[in-house]
Structures are given as C-alpha cells and as structure tokens.
Motif scaffolding. Structure first.
Motif, short mmCIF file in Angstrom:
data_model
loop_
_atom_site.label_atom_id
_atom_site.label_comp_id
_atom_site.label_asym_id
_atom_site.label_seq_id
_atom_site.Cartn_x
_atom_site.Cartn_y
_atom_site.Cartn_z
N VAL A 10 0.87 -1.17 0.00
CA VAL A 10 0.00 0.00 0.00
C VAL A 10 0.91 1.22 0.00
CG1 VAL A 10 -1.81 1.24 1.23
CG2 VAL A 10 -1.77 -1.26 1.29
N THR A 11 0.68 2.13 -0.96
CA THR A 11 1.51 3.31 -1.11
C THR A 11 0.65 4.56 -1.12
OG1 THR A 11 3.12 2.04 -2.39
CG2 THR A 11 3.23 4.42 -2.59
N ALA A 12 0.99 5.49 -0.23
CA ALA A 12 0.28 6.77 -0.20
C ALA A 12 0.70 7.61 -1.40
CB ALA A 12 0.60 7.51 1.10
N SER A 13 -0.16 8.51 -1.79
CA SER A 13 0.13 9.39 -2.91
C SER A 13 1.23 10.38 -2.54
CB SER A 13 -1.12 10.17 -3.31
OG SER A 13 -0.80 11.12 -4.30
N GLY A 14 2.02 10.75 -3.52
CA GLY A 14 3.06 11.75 -3.31
C GLY A 14 2.55 13.17 -3.45
N VAL A 15 1.25 13.33 -3.75
CA VAL A 15 0.66 14.66 -3.88
C VAL A 15 -0.51 14.80 -2.93
CG1 VAL A 15 1.37 14.93 -6.28
CG2 VAL A 15 -0.85 13.97 -5.78
N VAL A 16 -0.76 16.02 -2.50
CA VAL A 16 -1.87 16.28 -1.59
C VAL A 16 -3.18 15.91 -2.26
CG1 VAL A 16 -3.10 18.07 -0.33
CG2 VAL A 16 -0.62 18.10 -0.41
#
Length: 163
Positions: A10-16
C-alpha cells in the motif's frame, strides 16, 4: 522493508489529495526480500518496478490466500493537516504564530518570539526563521501533549509519548 511474492503493498500518494494505491508483489528483485519489487497495481492491473519509500507499507499474504487473489480494500485512512504560520516583524523583534488546521478537534496554536541583538545587522529573514522555528517547536510539543492526554483518556493509565 522486506516482502515475499504475494504480499500486498500500500503506497500513499506523493501529492496532496492523491489516491492511495494498493498492489500485489509479483516478484521480489532485491536480496532477502529487499526492494525493488515488481508490483501489479489493483487500480490499473499494470505491473511496474517499485522502490518503496516511507510512504509504503507491506502487508504479508494471509494464510490460505492464493497469491494475487482479490482481497477487500485496505482500511487505509488518509487526512491532510495544514500548519499556518503568521509572522509579524517590527523594530528588530519578530513574533510567529503557528496554528494546526485540521487533525485535532480544537485548533492548536503556539507562539514563538525572536529579537535581534542591538549590535547585529537587521536581517528580517533570520528573525522569521528563529521565531517560526520556536513556534513550530512549541506546536509540536502541544500536539504530543494532546496525544498523551488522549491516550490517558482512552486507556485510563498515564501516558508518555517518547519525543
């Protein structure tokens, strides 16, 4: 970070405001389970080489689960908190107010001060940096105190969060 074939990532987004991505590790390319990984992403079914960073979590394959079998979506919670800094400089003195917007039910605020030595040249940026740093430091302390209070309220035992 270590993984095996069949684990989920699971990877969070690198942008808001960006989407959280989840995929299945189909190949471990590093030594002893280390990255990089070849991942088949659940949202596009494409496979890419992934070098996960601190915004990624590996979830081991569950016992009895076929590698790559569909799994209910992750219980991933995502929030965005903002810190607003207001700086006022006058006559060699700077005051900074840091306000945490979002997150805590009550807005947390902290103030930092900086004062120029009378013998120093006037460099407002330095006063801004010192006052802002002090305000942010105090805001961080208040946030940790709020966490300790909430843990104590939840558990009924005095809490201390390591800093």
């Amino acid at each position: 970070m270590k993984a095996t074939t069949g684990d989920r990532i699971v990877t969070a987004s690198g942008v808001v405001g960006g989407a959280v991505r989840e995929g299945v590790i189909v190949e471990v390319m590093g030594v002893d389970g280390a990255p990089p990984y070849r991942v088949r992403w659940s949202d596009t079914a494409e496979e890419t080489i992934c070098h996960p960073g601190p915004d990624s979590v590996v979830r081991p394959e569950e016992p009895g689960e076929a590698a790559g079998a569909p799994r209910p979506p992750s219980q991933v919670r995502s929030q965005t908190w903002h810190v607003q800094l207001t700086l006022v400089e006058s006559g060699g003195s700077t005051v900074a107010e840091a306000t945490l917007v979002g997150g805590s039910p009550d807005q947390l605020r902290a103030v930092g001060h900086a004062r120029k030595d009378p013998g120093d040249d006037a460099v407002p940026l330095i006063g801004d940096e010192v006052a802002a740093g002090r305000a942010l430091h105090r805001l961080a302390e208040r946030l940790m105190e709020a966490a300790e209070h909430d843990i104590t309220a939840q558990t009924g035992h005095p809490a201390h969060v390591h800093r």
